[in-house]
Design an enzyme around this catalytic site. Structure first.
Site, PDB file in Angstrom:
ATOM      1  N   GLY A 242       0.679  -1.263  -0.162  1.00 15.45           N
ATOM      2  CA  GLY A 242      -0.082   0.099   0.055  1.00 15.45           C
ATOM      3  C   GLY A 242       0.805   1.336   0.059  1.00 15.45           C
ATOM      4  O   GLY A 242       2.087   1.314  -0.396  1.00 15.45           O
ATOM      5  N   SER A 243       0.379   2.407   0.424  1.00 19.08           N
ATOM      6  CA  SER A 243       0.983   3.602   0.581  1.00 19.08           C
ATOM      7  C   SER A 243       2.174   3.763   1.451  1.00 19.08           C
ATOM      8  O   SER A 243       2.130   3.045   2.361  1.00 19.08           O
ATOM      9  CB  SER A 243      -0.095   4.652   0.732  1.00 19.08           C
ATOM     10  OG  SER A 243      -0.676   4.457   1.945  1.00 19.08           O
ATOM     11  N   GLY A 247       2.736   2.275   5.476  1.00 18.56           N
ATOM     12  CA  GLY A 247       3.826   1.510   5.786  1.00 18.56           C
ATOM     13  C   GLY A 247       4.464   2.287   7.081  1.00 18.56           C
ATOM     14  O   GLY A 247       5.213   1.490   7.955  1.00 18.56           O
ATOM     15  N   GLU A 264       5.741  -3.470   0.642  1.00 19.01           N
ATOM     16  CA  GLU A 264       5.724  -3.266  -0.872  1.00 19.01           C
ATOM     17  C   GLU A 264       4.958  -1.799  -0.719  1.00 19.01           C
ATOM     18  O   GLU A 264       3.621  -1.846  -0.851  1.00 19.01           O
ATOM     19  CB  GLU A 264       4.804  -4.289  -1.617  1.00 19.01           C
ATOM     20  CG  GLU A 264       5.760  -5.495  -1.366  1.00 19.01           C
ATOM     21  CD  GLU A 264       6.892  -5.622  -2.184  1.00 19.01           C
ATOM     22  OE1 GLU A 264       7.220  -4.649  -2.914  1.00 19.01           O
ATOM     23  OE2 GLU A 264       7.551  -6.769  -2.443  1.00 19.01           O
ATOM     24  N   CYS A 298       1.615   0.750  -9.069  1.00 23.91           N
ATOM     25  CA  CYS A 298       2.877   1.213  -8.202  1.00 23.91           C
ATOM     26  C   CYS A 298       3.886   1.351  -8.936  1.00 23.91           C
ATOM     27  O   CYS A 298       4.861   2.236  -8.790  1.00 23.91           O
ATOM     28  CB  CYS A 298       2.968   0.096  -7.008  1.00 23.91           C
ATOM     29  SG  CYS A 298       3.286  -1.381  -7.695  1.00 23.91           S
TER      30      CYS A 298
HETATM   31  P1  NAD Z   1      -3.225   2.413   1.054  1.00 24.49           P
HETATM   32  O1  NAD Z   1      -2.290   2.463   1.655  1.00 24.49           O
HETATM   33  O2  NAD Z   1      -4.712   3.354   1.303  1.00 24.49           O
HETATM   34  O3  NAD Z   1      -4.372   0.974   1.603  1.00 24.49           O
HETATM   35  C1  NAD Z   1      -3.431  -0.402   1.218  1.00 24.49           C
HETATM   36  C2  NAD Z   1      -4.115  -1.403   2.476  1.00 24.49           C
HETATM   37  O4  NAD Z   1      -3.506  -0.974   3.846  1.00 24.49           O
HETATM   38  C3  NAD Z   1      -5.503  -1.529   2.539  1.00 24.49           C
HETATM   39  O5  NAD Z   1      -5.827  -2.666   2.539  1.00 24.49           O
HETATM   40  C4  NAD Z   1      -5.626  -0.622   4.018  1.00 24.49           C
HETATM   41  O6  NAD Z   1      -7.035  -1.055   4.506  1.00 24.49           O
HETATM   42  C5  NAD Z   1      -4.521  -0.969   4.657  1.00 24.49           C
HETATM   43  N1  NAD Z   1      -4.217  -0.235   5.772  1.00 24.49           N
HETATM   44  C6  NAD Z   1      -3.975   1.198   5.613  1.00 24.49           C
HETATM   45  N2  NAD Z   1      -3.776   1.743   6.643  1.00 24.49           N
HETATM   46  C7  NAD Z   1      -3.518   0.848   7.596  1.00 24.49           C
HETATM   47  C8  NAD Z   1      -3.113   0.740   9.213  1.00 24.49           C
HETATM   48  N3  NAD Z   1      -2.748   1.897   9.499  1.00 24.49           N
HETATM   49  N4  NAD Z   1      -2.959  -0.339   9.509  1.00 24.49           N
HETATM   50  C9  NAD Z   1      -3.197  -1.640   8.948  1.00 24.49           C
HETATM   51  N5  NAD Z   1      -3.572  -1.417   7.518  1.00 24.49           N
HETATM   52  C10 NAD Z   1      -3.870  -0.349   6.878  1.00 24.49           C
HETATM   53  O7  NAD Z   1      -3.217   2.245  -0.332  1.00 24.49           O
HETATM   54  P2  NAD Z   1      -4.141   2.097  -1.569  1.00 24.49           P
HETATM   55  O8  NAD Z   1      -4.622   3.239  -2.014  1.00 24.49           O
HETATM   56  O9  NAD Z   1      -4.989   0.881  -1.499  1.00 24.49           O
HETATM   57  O10 NAD Z   1      -3.108   1.427  -2.915  1.00 24.49           O
HETATM   58  C11 NAD Z   1      -2.324   2.383  -3.519  1.00 24.49           C
HETATM   59  C12 NAD Z   1      -0.929   2.485  -2.739  1.00 24.49           C
HETATM   60  O11 NAD Z   1      -0.329   1.427  -2.799  1.00 24.49           O
HETATM   61  C13 NAD Z   1       0.139   3.435  -3.824  1.00 24.49           C
HETATM   62  O12 NAD Z   1       1.134   4.199  -2.908  1.00 24.49           O
HETATM   63  C14 NAD Z   1       0.909   2.137  -4.513  1.00 24.49           C
HETATM   64  O13 NAD Z   1       2.001   2.543  -4.939  1.00 24.49           O
HETATM   65  C15 NAD Z   1       1.018   1.129  -3.446  1.00 24.49           C
HETATM   66  N6  NAD Z   1       1.178  -0.058  -4.092  1.00 24.49           N
HETATM   67  C16 NAD Z   1       2.247  -0.649  -3.988  1.00 24.49           C
HETATM   68  C17 NAD Z   1       2.546  -1.741  -4.542  1.00 24.49           C
HETATM   69  C18 NAD Z   1       4.064  -2.512  -4.403  1.00 24.49           C
HETATM   70  O14 NAD Z   1       4.318  -3.642  -4.723  1.00 24.49           O
HETATM   71  N7  NAD Z   1       5.192  -1.730  -3.902  1.00 24.49           N
HETATM   72  C19 NAD Z   1       1.877  -2.539  -5.052  1.00 24.49           C
HETATM   73  C20 NAD Z   1       0.492  -2.022  -5.118  1.00 24.49           C
HETATM   74  C21 NAD Z   1       0.124  -0.763  -4.464  1.00 24.49           C
END
Ligand code: NAD
Length: 509
Positions: A242-243, A247, A264, A298
């Site tokens: 995720g974002s 992380g 990731e 991503c």
């Molecule tokens: P996001 O960070 O909003 O959410 C991702 C996941 O994390 C969701 O399931 C969300 O519920 C969970 N989450 C968020 N905050 C949390 C917390 N504090 N504790 C536990 N879980 C939590 O991301 P998004 O909008 O769904 O996806 C887009 C982002 O993901 C972009 O930044 C993109 O670059 C990144 N991404 C990275 C990769 C990679 O492999 N590097 C792959 C896909 C997406």
């Protein structure tokens, strides 16, 4: 389907999603508080149950219990579940792909490609089940053997993002299962229906081969549900996609309990185009990498660093191709750019463009909203902005199709500019000069986890390890030796002599 592709209606899309889920063997559970939306119209398809704290605890408990049994099943036998999953995915490839389109807004070709990626990683994991090799090293002591063995790690918590709603789950789950781990999956709250479909297929695969279906648990809900996985000592590895913001929130918590994290996170991927590049090929690669998936990968190309002598020719071609891109309903095969996931993503794009222009950026094309799909659906034309410098907005990841163009004269300066962002996921160089290509791949070249030559930044194959450096989090998933993250290593020394020599020649008493 009764709706037309130009005028999709949420109720028809829901009927289609329900049919697909039925064909995939999944039952729509009783309604709850978690909305399942479609970005195609922005409407709510249905609502699903969001798991409570107690339910999450119980799911982790079931996964922990299942782990005690699963870890002693021989790895090639564990692979039977993954093999059956691959068969089911092959049968249902187009259906699951369509569900991805309905829920995540990806065009059909990319959605089916994502399911193909699931099948590919299953095949990889099946082979891997016979290759979980440890090393044997020469011991410094006579009559001794020194070796490493790899053992299953435990419960793997998988948190995934909306933009790869099924492939990232498969990367983690296929490998974790053959490694002898069990999985608790918290998918994005934005894509609960595809998650339900994957969970159903995996459970069915386990049942079909007589394995314990409890090896996989699905917990649905928002970040608060994911937070339970983060804090729970029974979760040995948290694999979180995720974002960077996510992380930053989860990594210190997992570290505080000495758990393992595989991160990731976001990317801000750049490509350098040198004067010797094949401009036609570069333009094609750039358009797919920057505008594909509506800029919501991503690995999307966000920064183009072009030599002064090539920028005119290149921009003419790329902007020309941008003008021809069809933006619209991703269920329509002639469309190449589907919707943004939601209004927040659209706000992010609008604000980033305003900031870029305030920084002296010049809008080459795109950026405007495409109407006709309702107030809650957000379609945009991919944008290109020429920037005088790599300002703060360019150094951030805006999860939308904006391609910033910067120019250079000196190759070393281009590499420096390329690396001068906090993220380190993917990168590319387009060049016909082997010295430049090698330099880009060398230790003082690209600082990213992925560095490509004469192809774009996106669209990785599963055979290599996937992940990035710096704020991208340092994790590696998918192919190569990424499996080691899902196992624990034991170093074993066996004394088969009748003496007890100590290491380093120490004499003790
Ligand atoms: P996001 O960070 O909003 O959410 C991702 C996941 O994390 C969701 O399931 C969300 O519920 C969970 N989450 C968020 N905050 C949390 C917390 N504090 N504790 C536990 N879980 C939590 O991301 P998004 O909008 O769904 O996806 C887009 C982002 O993901 C972009 O930044 C993109 O670059 C990144 N991404 C990275 C990769 C990679 O492999 N590097 C792959 C896909 C997406």
């Amino acid at each position: 389907m009764t709706h037309t592709l130009d005028n999709p209606r949420t109720e028809d899309l829901f009927a289609r999603a329900a049919t697909l889920l039925g064909e995939l063997g999944a039952e729509l559970p009783a309604t709850g508080t978690l909305p399942a939306r479609t970005p195609i119209t922005g409407g709510t398809l249905t609502t699903l149950h969001s798991h409570s704290t107690d339910e999450v605890d119980a799911a982790i408990d079931r996964a922990a219990q299942a782990f005690h049994r699963w870890r002693t099943v021989p790895a090639p036998e564990r692979a039977a579940v993954v093999r059956r999953l691959a068969e089911l995915l092959t049968v249902h490839k187009v259906r699951l792909g369509e569900l991805v389109t309905l829920e995540a807004g990806k065009i059909g070709a990319e959605a089916v490609g994502e399911v193909q990626e699931m099948i590919d990683i299953c095949e990889f994991a099946i082979g891997l089940s016979r290759q979980l090799y440890g090393k044997t090293m020469p011991s410094e002591r006579p009559g001794h053997r020194l070796m490493e063995t790899w053992h299953p790690l435990g419960v793997i918590g998988v948190i995934s993002a909306f933009n790869f709603p099924v492939a990232v789950w498969a990367w983690n789950t296929a490998v974790a299962l053959v490694c002898g781990d069990t999985v608790v999956w918290k998918p994005s709250e934005t894509t609960p229906l595809t998650a339900l479909a994957c969970h159903t297929l995996l459970r069915r695969a386990a049942a079909d081969v007589g394995a314990d279906p409890e090896v996989h648990q699905l917990i649905q809900g928002g970040s608060e549900v994911g937070a339970r996985l983060v804090d729970d000592e029974r979760v040995a590895l948290l694999s979180a996609t995720g974002s960077v913001r996510m992380g930053r929130a989860v990594a210190p918590k997992v570290a505080a309990r000495f758990g393992r994290c595989l991160l990731e996170l976001g990317g801000n991927n750049g490509a350098i185009v040198t004067p010797s590049a094949d401009i036609e090929l570069a333009a094609r690669g750039i358009v797919f990498a920057a505008a594909g998936t509506a800029g919501q990968r991503c690995t999307t190309l966000r920064r183009l660093i072009v030599h002064d002598d090539a920028v005119g020719q290149l921009l003419q071609r790329v902007a020309g191709a941008y003008e021809r891109l069809r933006v619209g309903n991703p269920l329509d095969d002639s469309v190449l750019v589907g919707p943004l996931i939601d209004g927040r993503a659209h706000d992010g794009m609008r604000i980033a463009l305003e900031r870029a222009i305030a920084d002296g950026g010049e809008l080459v094309c795109g950026g405007e909203r495409v109407d006709g799909f309702g107030d809650d659906a957000y379609y945009v034309r991919p944008a290109i902005v020429r920037m005088p410098a790599q300002t703060a907005v360019v150094r951030e990841e805006t999860f939308a199709p904006i391609l910033y163009v910067l120019t250079y004269q000196d190759f070393d300066a281009a590499i420096e500019l390329h690396n001068a962002v906090p993220q380190g996921l993917s990168s590319a160089i387009f060049t016909g000069d082997q010295r430049e290509a090698e330099r880009f791949l060398a230790a003082d070249g690209s600082d990213c986890g992925i560095a490509n030559v004469n192809i774009g930044t996106s669209g990785a194959e599963i055979g290599g390890a996937f992940g990035g450096e710096k704020h991208t989090g340092g994790g590696r998933e998918s192919g190569s030796d990424s499996w080691k993250a899902y196992m624990r290593r034991a170093t074993n020394t066996v004394n088969y002599s009748d003496q007890l020599p100590l290491a380093q020649g120490i004499e003790f008493g």
